[in-house]
Write a protein that holds these residues in place. Structure first.
Motif, PDB file in Angstrom:
ATOM      1  N   ILE A   7      30.039  46.419  36.565  1.00  0.00           N
ATOM      2  CA  ILE A   7      29.600  45.274  36.137  1.00  0.00           C
ATOM      3  C   ILE A   7      28.511  44.932  36.891  1.00  0.00           C
ATOM      4  CG2 ILE A   7      29.995  43.034  35.784  1.00  0.00           C
ATOM      5  CD1 ILE A   7      32.803  43.657  35.005  1.00  0.00           C
ATOM      6  N   GLY A   8      27.247  44.487  36.279  1.00  0.00           N
ATOM      7  CA  GLY A   8      26.118  44.179  36.901  1.00  0.00           C
ATOM      8  C   GLY A   8      25.950  42.784  37.222  1.00  0.00           C
ATOM      9  N   ASP A   9      24.995  42.273  37.575  1.00  0.00           N
ATOM     10  CA  ASP A   9      24.834  40.738  38.026  1.00  0.00           C
ATOM     11  C   ASP A   9      25.438  39.735  37.261  1.00  0.00           C
ATOM     12  OD1 ASP A   9      22.984  42.701  39.291  1.00  0.00           O
ATOM     13  OD2 ASP A   9      21.874  41.238  40.250  1.00  0.00           O
ATOM     14  N   VAL A  10      26.074  38.811  37.829  1.00  0.00           N
ATOM     15  CA  VAL A  10      26.650  37.942  36.957  1.00  0.00           C
ATOM     16  C   VAL A  10      25.968  36.775  36.837  1.00  0.00           C
ATOM     17  CG1 VAL A  10      28.930  36.541  36.582  1.00  0.00           C
ATOM     18  CG2 VAL A  10      28.940  38.699  37.156  1.00  0.00           C
ATOM     19  N   GLY A  11      25.499  36.334  38.156  1.00  0.00           N
ATOM     20  CA  GLY A  11      24.591  35.166  38.261  1.00  0.00           C
ATOM     21  C   GLY A  11      24.985  33.804  37.806  1.00  0.00           C
ATOM     22  N   GLN A  72      34.584  44.480  44.887  1.00  0.00           N
ATOM     23  CA  GLN A  72      33.523  43.409  44.829  1.00  0.00           C
ATOM     24  C   GLN A  72      32.606  43.804  46.197  1.00  0.00           C
ATOM     25  OE1 GLN A  72      33.289  40.822  42.643  1.00  0.00           O
ATOM     26  NE2 GLN A  72      31.118  41.069  43.898  1.00  0.00           N
ATOM     27  N   LEU A  73      31.348  43.870  45.451  1.00  0.00           N
ATOM     28  CA  LEU A  73      30.191  44.371  46.569  1.00  0.00           C
ATOM     29  C   LEU A  73      29.470  42.970  46.592  1.00  0.00           C
ATOM     30  CD1 LEU A  73      28.735  47.693  45.212  1.00  0.00           C
ATOM     31  CD2 LEU A  73      30.505  47.157  46.499  1.00  0.00           C
ATOM     32  N   ALA A  74      28.751  42.996  47.785  1.00  0.00           N
ATOM     33  CA  ALA A  74      27.767  41.588  48.211  1.00  0.00           C
ATOM     34  C   ALA A  74      26.480  41.920  47.586  1.00  0.00           C
ATOM     35  CB  ALA A  74      27.781  41.553  49.661  1.00  0.00           C
ATOM     36  N   GLY A  75      25.934  41.109  47.021  1.00  0.00           N
ATOM     37  CA  GLY A  75      24.465  40.910  46.473  1.00  0.00           C
ATOM     38  C   GLY A  75      23.549  40.279  47.422  1.00  0.00           C
ATOM     39  N   ASN A  76      22.124  40.184  47.316  1.00  0.00           N
ATOM     40  CA  ASN A  76      21.725  39.269  48.101  1.00  0.00           C
ATOM     41  C   ASN A  76      21.967  37.710  48.088  1.00  0.00           C
ATOM     42  OD1 ASN A  76      20.443  39.565  45.557  1.00  0.00           O
ATOM     43  ND2 ASN A  76      18.574  38.388  46.139  1.00  0.00           N
ATOM     44  N   GLY A 204      22.417  47.046  40.714  1.00  0.00           N
ATOM     45  CA  GLY A 204      22.101  46.044  40.101  1.00  0.00           C
ATOM     46  C   GLY A 204      20.632  45.320  40.623  1.00  0.00           C
ATOM     47  N   HIS A 205      20.509  44.062  40.680  1.00  0.00           N
ATOM     48  CA  HIS A 205      19.538  43.267  41.504  1.00  0.00           C
ATOM     49  C   HIS A 205      18.330  43.246  40.792  1.00  0.00           C
ATOM     50  CE1 HIS A 205      17.165  41.662  44.666  1.00  0.00           C
ATOM     51  NE2 HIS A 205      16.547  42.456  44.747  1.00  0.00           N
ATOM     52  N   SER A 206      17.714  44.508  40.310  1.00  0.00           N
ATOM     53  CA  SER A 206      16.302  44.345  39.553  1.00  0.00           C
ATOM     54  C   SER A 206      16.393  45.632  38.678  1.00  0.00           C
ATOM     55  CB  SER A 206      15.333  44.699  40.596  1.00  0.00           C
ATOM     56  OG  SER A 206      15.112  45.773  41.240  1.00  0.00           O
ATOM     57  N   GLN A 207      15.134  45.595  37.747  1.00  0.00           N
ATOM     58  CA  GLN A 207      15.206  46.594  36.692  1.00  0.00           C
ATOM     59  C   GLN A 207      13.719  47.029  36.684  1.00  0.00           C
ATOM     60  OE1 GLN A 207      16.997  48.058  34.650  1.00  0.00           O
ATOM     61  NE2 GLN A 207      19.026  46.868  34.372  1.00  0.00           N
ATOM     62  N   VAL A 243      20.605  60.993  38.832  1.00  0.00           N
ATOM     63  CA  VAL A 243      20.219  59.695  38.004  1.00  0.00           C
ATOM     64  C   VAL A 243      20.565  58.499  38.777  1.00  0.00           C
ATOM     65  CG1 VAL A 243      20.860  58.625  35.929  1.00  0.00           C
ATOM     66  CG2 VAL A 243      20.649  61.181  35.844  1.00  0.00           C
ATOM     67  N   PHE A 244      19.653  57.710  38.923  1.00  0.00           N
ATOM     68  CA  PHE A 244      19.804  56.238  39.365  1.00  0.00           C
ATOM     69  C   PHE A 244      19.735  55.309  38.259  1.00  0.00           C
ATOM     70  CE2 PHE A 244      17.791  56.642  43.780  1.00  0.00           C
ATOM     71  CZ  PHE A 244      18.286  57.861  43.890  1.00  0.00           C
ATOM     72  N   THR A 245      20.899  54.596  37.872  1.00  0.00           N
ATOM     73  CA  THR A 245      21.081  53.616  36.707  1.00  0.00           C
ATOM     74  C   THR A 245      21.167  52.329  37.256  1.00  0.00           C
ATOM     75  OG1 THR A 245      22.640  55.488  36.047  1.00  0.00           O
ATOM     76  CG2 THR A 245      22.600  53.210  34.777  1.00  0.00           C
ATOM     77  N   ALA A 246      20.277  51.511  36.912  1.00  0.00           N
ATOM     78  CA  ALA A 246      19.994  50.155  37.109  1.00  0.00           C
ATOM     79  C   ALA A 246      20.734  49.375  35.944  1.00  0.00           C
ATOM     80  CB  ALA A 246      18.491  49.773  37.004  1.00  0.00           C
ATOM     81  N   ILE A 247      21.782  48.309  36.331  1.00  0.00           N
ATOM     82  CA  ILE A 247      22.571  47.559  35.489  1.00  0.00           C
ATOM     83  C   ILE A 247      22.481  46.205  35.476  1.00  0.00           C
ATOM     84  CG2 ILE A 247      24.257  49.620  35.324  1.00  0.00           C
ATOM     85  CD1 ILE A 247      26.062  47.980  37.050  1.00  0.00           C
ATOM     86  N   ASP A 248      21.345  45.723  36.157  1.00  0.00           N
ATOM     87  CA  ASP A 248      21.242  44.145  36.212  1.00  0.00           C
ATOM     88  C   ASP A 248      21.022  43.690  34.788  1.00  0.00           C
ATOM     89  OD1 ASP A 248      20.662  41.489  36.593  1.00  0.00           O
ATOM     90  OD2 ASP A 248      18.994  41.781  38.006  1.00  0.00           O
TER      91      ASP A 248
END
Length: 280
Positions: A7-11, A72-76, A204-207, A243-248
């Motif tokens: 699951i990408g960034d929830v924000g 659970q991973l940590a984001g910035n 996640g983080h950016s796209q 493959v690098f997959t961005a999911i934010d």
């Protein structure tokens, strides 16, 4: 068949998180995941949205009741409240929420990375923002996603906190690396010089794109290697056979109108569901 849902960034959007969990088979209140589902959440639980506290309360339920089902991973946005982090967001979350994040970090529940093996045998490293070539080299060039995850979860400082500046940092850490110029382009250059891309990544983080107007925000060489699932809000970039997959989902203040977790059918975790050696 077992599934790993990333699951990408929830924000700060509890409704978005509950809807995603419901689609995975959770109860109506967004709890009790089915036994065949493991969730990996890539961080940035808090900030921007209407209720960061409600998001943390929901995640706390899983860590208390189904810890084997929730990684659970940590984001910035979490890292700024942790030892070694630097505050940057102008709207500070409530002090009890800060205490909760720090307790998860101390207990090993809030981690930097996880490794996943897909059904086809491909291994993926999952972090908040991605592992740059510069950081990979500083970690002594781990050859596998599992080895990279183990080294990142040892919390090498200042490596994991590096980045977030206005200039391009090709050695930005896994909380801050920006898609495109900092993450993808240096890996392309590494491969062009004969280097090996050891494993795929999910972050996640950016796209590399803007979903609002479907425009690109990355180097041309990255765009040529990218495919976009506009409905799911996933961007896949092929680098050296990986493959690098961005999911934010880029929820912003109001939430994304449509998005999906990344579902990996038949996948398994290569790192334990619980970190057994928490660090202060």
């Amino acid at each position: 068949m077992a599934r790993v849902a990333v699951i990408g960034d929830v924000g700060g959007h509890p409704g978005q998180l509950r809807d995603a969990l419901g689609a995975l088979g959770a109860d109506a209140d967004g709890r009790h995941l089915p036994p065949d589902v493991t969730v990996v959440q890539v961080g940035d639980l808090v900030d921007r949205g209407p209720d960061s506290t409600a998001v943390l309360d929901l995640v706390r339920w899983y860590l208390d009741h189904q810890p084997e089902r929730w990684i659970q991973l940590a984001g910035n946005h979490e890292a700024q409240y942790l030892p070694g982090g630097t505050g940057f967001w102008p709207e500070r979350i409530a002090e009890p929420d800060v205490d909760l994040l720090r307790s998860w970090w101390a207990a090993g529940w809030l981690r930097v990375a996880v490794a996943i093996r897909c059904a086809d045998g491909e291994d993926l490293l999952v972090t908040h923002a991605g592992l740059t070539v510069g950081c990979w080299r500083e970690l002594a060039e781990p050859a596998t996603a599992a080895a990279a995850a183990r080294r990142l979860n040892q919390r090498p400082t200042p490596l994991i906190f590096r980045g977030g500046e206005s200039v391009v940092d090709r050695a930005a850490g896994p909380f801050w690396a920006e898609a495109g110029w900092e993450l993808h382009e240096p890996w392309l250059e590494h491969h062009a010089r004969g280097g090996f891309v050891p494993f795929g990544q999910v972050h996640g983080h950016s796209q590399p794109v803007r979903f609002a107007d479907r425009t690109w925000r990355c180097p041309g060489r990255v765009r040529q290697r990218a495919t976009v699932d506009w409905a799911a809000r996933h961007v896949r970039v092929r680098l050296g056979g990986r493959v690098f997959t961005a999911i934010d989902p880029k929820h912003g203040r109001t939430g994304a109108p449509q998005w999906s977790p990344l579902i990996l059918d038949g996948a398994e975790l290569l790192t334990p569901a619980q970190v057994t050696e928490p660090q202060p």
